[in-house]
Design a protein around this motif. Structure first.
Motif, PDB file in Angstrom:
ATOM      1  N   ALA A  11       0.857  -1.197   0.000  1.00  0.00           N
ATOM      2  CA  ALA A  11       0.000   0.000   0.000  1.00  0.00           C
ATOM      3  C   ALA A  11       0.888   1.241   0.000  1.00  0.00           C
ATOM      4  N   SER A  12       1.699   1.359  -1.031  1.00  0.00           N
ATOM      5  CA  SER A  12       2.626   2.483  -1.102  1.00  0.00           C
ATOM      6  C   SER A  12       1.860   3.802  -1.112  1.00  0.00           C
ATOM      7  N   PRO A  13       2.466   4.838  -0.589  1.00  0.00           N
ATOM      8  CA  PRO A  13       1.798   6.154  -0.544  1.00  0.00           C
ATOM      9  C   PRO A  13       1.698   6.754  -1.944  1.00  0.00           C
ATOM     10  N   LYS A  36       5.016  -6.989  10.086  1.00  0.00           N
ATOM     11  CA  LYS A  36       6.082  -7.505  10.957  1.00  0.00           C
ATOM     12  C   LYS A  36       6.433  -6.516  12.061  1.00  0.00           C
ATOM     13  N   GLY A  37       5.779  -5.360  12.064  1.00  0.00           N
ATOM     14  CA  GLY A  37       6.013  -4.376  13.114  1.00  0.00           C
ATOM     15  C   GLY A  37       7.231  -3.497  12.905  1.00  0.00           C
ATOM     16  N   GLN A  38       7.730  -3.417  11.662  1.00  0.00           N
ATOM     17  CA  GLN A  38       8.900  -2.573  11.412  1.00  0.00           C
ATOM     18  C   GLN A  38       8.614  -1.101  11.692  1.00  0.00           C
ATOM     19  N   ASN A  39       7.357  -0.715  11.652  1.00  0.00           N
ATOM     20  CA  ASN A  39       7.007   0.666  11.961  1.00  0.00           C
ATOM     21  C   ASN A  39       7.109   0.975  13.451  1.00  0.00           C
ATOM     22  N   GLY A  51       5.007   5.995  14.869  1.00  0.00           N
ATOM     23  CA  GLY A  51       5.065   4.708  14.179  1.00  0.00           C
ATOM     24  C   GLY A  51       4.080   4.577  13.034  1.00  0.00           C
ATOM     25  N   VAL A  52       3.715   5.692  12.411  1.00  0.00           N
ATOM     26  CA  VAL A  52       2.721   5.697  11.340  1.00  0.00           C
ATOM     27  C   VAL A  52       3.417   5.976  10.005  1.00  0.00           C
ATOM     28  N   VAL A  53       2.942   5.325   8.946  1.00  0.00           N
ATOM     29  CA  VAL A  53       3.472   5.566   7.605  1.00  0.00           C
ATOM     30  C   VAL A  53       2.422   6.302   6.789  1.00  0.00           C
ATOM     31  N   PRO A  54       2.768   7.040   5.765  1.00  0.00           N
ATOM     32  CA  PRO A  54       4.081   7.208   5.184  1.00  0.00           C
ATOM     33  C   PRO A  54       4.904   8.282   5.886  1.00  0.00           C
ATOM     34  N   VAL A  55       6.200   8.231   5.624  1.00  0.00           N
ATOM     35  CA  VAL A  55       7.144   9.237   6.088  1.00  0.00           C
ATOM     36  C   VAL A  55       7.954   9.670   4.877  1.00  0.00           C
ATOM     37  N   ILE A  56       8.144  10.959   4.726  1.00  0.00           N
ATOM     38  CA  ILE A  56       8.928  11.503   3.621  1.00  0.00           C
ATOM     39  C   ILE A  56      10.131  12.205   4.227  1.00  0.00           C
TER      40      ILE A  56
END
Length: 68
Positions: A11-13, A36-39, A51-56
């Motif tokens: 689910a890419s931004p 996997k919890g990488q965030n 811990g939320v995505v997306p990040v720029i």
């Protein structure tokens, strides 16, 4: 300098990527596996404390939202 866009592969931004493509900004995607919890890894939390995505990330400037 290359803009880095952190987010999950499945689910890419897309809005972020479309804007970067339209403006012809060089970027790379950095996959974050939220299943996997990488965030929630300490290294990612240094970029995005919630811990939320997306990040720029553009050099020293990091842009993220608080979408909880």
């Amino acid at each position: 300098m290359v803009v880095k866009v952190y987010g999950p592969d499945f689910a890419s931004p897309k809005r972020v990527l479309v804007c970067l493509i339209e403006k012809e900004v060089e970027f790379e995607t950095v996959p974050i596996d939220i299943l996997k919890g990488q965030n929630k890894d300490p290294e990612f939390l240094k970029l995005q404390p919630f811990g939320v995505v997306p990040v720029i990330q553009d050099g020293d400037y990091t842009l993220f939202g608080n979408f909880q």
